[in-house]
Design a protein around this motif. Structure first.
Motif, PDB file in Angstrom:
ATOM      1  N   LEU A 247       1.808  -7.434 -15.744  1.00 19.31           N
ATOM      2  CA  LEU A 247       0.363  -7.229 -15.796  1.00 19.31           C
ATOM      3  C   LEU A 247      -0.266  -7.007 -14.424  1.00 19.31           C
ATOM      4  O   LEU A 247      -1.464  -6.725 -14.340  1.00 19.31           O
ATOM      5  CB  LEU A 247      -0.310  -8.439 -16.455  1.00 19.31           C
ATOM      6  N   LEU A 248       0.525  -7.131 -13.350  1.00 19.28           N
ATOM      7  CA  LEU A 248      -0.039  -7.162 -12.002  1.00 19.28           C
ATOM      8  C   LEU A 248       0.233  -5.878 -11.228  1.00 19.28           C
ATOM      9  O   LEU A 248       1.203  -5.161 -11.487  1.00 19.28           O
ATOM     10  CB  LEU A 248       0.539  -8.345 -11.225  1.00 19.28           C
ATOM     11  N   ASN A 249      -0.634  -5.615 -10.263  1.00 23.51           N
ATOM     12  CA  ASN A 249      -0.445  -4.486  -9.350  1.00 23.51           C
ATOM     13  C   ASN A 249       0.766  -4.738  -8.448  1.00 23.51           C
ATOM     14  O   ASN A 249       0.894  -5.822  -7.868  1.00 23.51           O
ATOM     15  CB  ASN A 249      -1.683  -4.298  -8.467  1.00 23.51           C
ATOM     16  N   ARG A 250       1.624  -3.731  -8.345  1.00 21.00           N
ATOM     17  CA  ARG A 250       2.780  -3.794  -7.430  1.00 21.00           C
ATOM     18  C   ARG A 250       2.383  -3.111  -6.134  1.00 21.00           C
ATOM     19  O   ARG A 250       1.976  -1.938  -6.117  1.00 21.00           O
ATOM     20  CB  ARG A 250       3.968  -3.094  -8.077  1.00 21.00           C
ATOM     21  N   ILE A 251       2.457  -3.834  -5.011  1.00 23.17           N
ATOM     22  CA  ILE A 251       1.913  -3.358  -3.738  1.00 23.17           C
ATOM     23  C   ILE A 251       2.996  -3.364  -2.671  1.00 23.17           C
ATOM     24  O   ILE A 251       3.785  -4.309  -2.566  1.00 23.17           O
ATOM     25  CB  ILE A 251       0.732  -4.249  -3.290  1.00 23.17           C
TER      26      ILE A 251
END
Length: 413
Positions: A247-251
């Motif tokens: 569910l999270l942004n991969r940065i």
């Protein structure tokens, strides 16, 4: 002005090479070195080197004369404590999935746990102090992280691309409400799955991830996100945080890039080395990917489910040799000073400051004294110290400067 000796923190996720190599010590180190703390946190304060070569805790130095070392405005606003904590961080393995509380939430949580009689060092205590913990990390190497909930429509597309029938009931929670409410519903459902349901779902999802990566390359938009989920499953098998990672942004940060994390931002550092600065707090609410205490209800209370990108911060020039990372945190400001041989950066006084050399060699001159810094060395400058001059002694010298957030930008000449 005094040389400063940081406190090395050994956690299982740390590196045996990164901090040791930067500091010029033997590689590999005897134990994983996760963080080097440069500050006055009671859990592990740095030590000030005296003219006699003896050392004293920075906490003791501040207690002896808080107004002289911190400045009266600092004491009046933040109390008789250093408002920030500077660190070197080296992640060889992923850190826990976590978030930090707002100032109001921290004060309420600390008072609540005090009223329950929980000891400060209790393993089930969430709030070690009454402060919030905004933080900024600046990459020294390529730095990988998860941070913030991805925009809901893109997460729906990612989950659909896995083609896992067992995901359909959960996918409907978000597809039917593609906003912060849907993200809250899906995250809450996953993070609270009974063990039997988790053990039934997670292997099917991981099979879908493998199929996604080994399938046709055309149109594969989420390769890094899916690969990260599989890697987390290897480190933390059977952990609900593996599902939550989807569910999270991969940065990805390149050296010099910054990432600012405000209250309520769910995140996990994955790999890399950076300089980190934060409000002087140890308040962490964990949601998984850890053997440590996880308090899901309290985590849900502080999380911000507003879908938004987490911008990568680029430093802006504030003089010929200094670049500053702008954040809204009043407790700290961080800037990067880069010098060649003979270059001079003049740093204005005011408030407490810590200088950390992360590459090459410099000298710092202040009030008639000079301290030479090599990579890994640091120096403490108190509020009462006059302006200082940092001179490059090598090619590619790099120094990070930590100070209060309220100070202006007219700091380099």
């Amino acid at each position: 002005m005094h040389s400063l000796e940081g406190a090395v923190r050994s956690y299982a996720w740390g590196s045996r090479t990164a901090i040791a190599a930067l500091c010029g010590r033997k590689v590999p180190s005897d134990h994983p070195e996760a963080e080097l703390w440069l500050g006055a946190h009671p859990a592990d304060p740095a030590r000030v080197v005296l003219p006699t070569d003896d050392t004293v805790s920075l906490l003791e130095v501040l207690d002896s004369d808080p107004h002289g070392h911190l400045g009266t405005p600092t004491v009046e606003r933040f109390g008789a404590r250093l408002p920030f904590l500077l660190k070197l961080l080296a992640a060889e393995e992923p850190l826990s999935l976590q978030a930090h509380p707002s100032a109001r939430q921290a004060a309420e949580g600390f008072a609540r746990e005090d009223s329950l009689g929980l000891a400060i060092d209790s393993p089930i205590r969430n709030y070690k102090d009454a402060s919030h913990k905004p933080e900024l990390v600046v990459a020294l190497t390529r730095f990988e992280a998860l941070a913030g909930f991805r925009e809901a429509h893109r997460t729906v597309a990612l989950l659909e691309a896995l083609h896992v029938p067992e995901l359909e009931p959960y996918l409907g929670l978000l597809a039917g409400q593609p906003d912060s409410g849907g993200l809250r519903a899906l995250f809450t459902t996953w993070i609270t799955l009974p063990p039997t349901a988790l053990l039934a779902l997670l292997p099917r999802v991981l099979d879908g991830c493998v199929a996604y990566l080994t399938g046709p390359e055309n149109g594969r938009e989420f390769v890094e996100e899916i690969r990260t989920t599989l890697q987390l499953a290897e480190f933390y098998p059977g952990d609900a945080g593996v599902l939550a990672s989807l569910l999270l942004n991969r940065i990805t940060l390149e050296p010099g890039d910054g990432l600012y994390l405000a209250a309520g931002n769910l995140h996990a550092y994955l790999h890399g080395m950076g300089v980190e600065i934060m409000a002087n707090s140890d308040n962490v609410l964990r949601g998984g990917l850890t053997p440590k205490h996880v308090d899901v209800p309290e985590l849900l209370r502080v999380l911000d489910f507003g879908a938004a990108s987490v911008p990568i911060l680029a430093a802006e020039s504030v003089g010929p040799f200094e670049w500053r990372y702008r954040t809204p945190a009043p407790e700290f400001a961080l800037s990067r000073v880069e010098l060649g041989p003979g270059d001079e950066a003049v740093l204005a006084p005011g408030g407490p400051q810590i200088l950390l050399c992360t590459n090459g060699a410099v000298s710092v001159e202040c009030d008639g004294g000079t301290v030479d810094l090599d990579s890994g060395d640091s120096v403490w400058l108190s509020h009462s110290d006059p302006e200082s001059v940092v001179r490059g002694r090598s090619d590619g010298a790099q120094v990070f400067r930590a100070r209060l957030g309220e100070l202006g930008d007219d700091s380099v000449g």
